[in-house]
Scaffold this active site. Structure first.
Site, PDB file in Angstrom:
ATOM      1  CD  GLN A   1     -14.745  29.518  11.226  1.00 48.61           C
ATOM      2  OE1 GLN A   1     -13.541  29.650  11.226  1.00 48.61           O
ATOM      3  NE2 GLN A   1     -15.325  28.360  11.357  1.00 48.61           N
ATOM      4  CG  PHE A   2     -18.355  28.912   5.036  1.00 52.73           C
ATOM      5  CD1 PHE A   2     -19.525  28.162   4.998  1.00 52.73           C
ATOM      6  CD2 PHE A   2     -17.141  28.249   4.977  1.00 52.73           C
ATOM      7  CE1 PHE A   2     -19.479  26.786   4.907  1.00 52.73           C
ATOM      8  CE2 PHE A   2     -17.083  26.875   4.889  1.00 52.73           C
ATOM      9  CZ  PHE A   2     -18.254  26.138   4.851  1.00 52.73           C
ATOM     10  CB  THR A   3     -18.911  27.347   9.832  1.00 54.35           C
ATOM     11  OG1 THR A   3     -17.820  27.834  10.609  1.00 54.35           O
ATOM     12  CG2 THR A   3     -18.397  26.389   8.769  1.00 54.35           C
TER      13      THR A   3
END
Length: 149
Positions: free
Chosen positions: A78-80
């Site tokens: 989950q890079f966000t």
């Protein structure tokens, strides 16, 4: 590294219409990796996250760990979690690690699960994923290794 950990009754991840991973009772872990993160940081986060005692015991107190209840783990990249929303209306993701740095640490986190006797279900790094969960409680915790430095 950052993790959003939710105690779930069940969770699943679907990619291109096919279920890739699913669990019953356990942890859904959304995992973000920053550019300064290291294998040592990854191990420390895994120790903390997988060792949390957030399941209810006989007296209804959060006193039991994942392995005490036979729980499972679903890990989603989950890079966000490193999105910066300070300016404008569109988040900036410059604080997220690039894939060549993040993928090995994501894979290490999965290995850290296995080293603790947990076979993690997981999504696919960089893929568009549909994640479903039935939150238990709800109990959701944010773990940020930057806070531990």
């Amino acid at each position: 590294m950052r993790a959003v950990l939710t105690r779930v009754a069940s969770a699943s991840v679907t990619i291109d219409g096919a279920v890739r991973g699913q669990i019953g009772k356990g942890f859904l872990i959304l995992l973000g990796i920053g550019p300064e993160d290291t294998p040592a940081v990854c191990k420390k986060l895994a120790d903390k996250a997988l060792g949390l005692r957030i399941f209810r015991d006989d007296q209804e107190k959060m006193n039991l760990g994942l392995q005490d209840v036979g729980g499972e783990v679903l890990v989603i990249s989950q890079f966000t979690l490193y999105g910066d929303c300070k300016k404008g209306r569109r988040p900036s993701f410059v604080n997220a690690a690039p894939p060549e740095r993040a993928i090995p640490l994501y894979e290490q986190f999965l290995d850290e699960c296995r080293a603790r006797g947990l076979e993690p279900q997981h999504g696919e790094f960089g893929a568009h994923m549909d994640v479903a969960s039935v939150n238990d409680g709800p109990v959701t915790l944010i773990l940020d290794t930057d806070d531990w430095r």
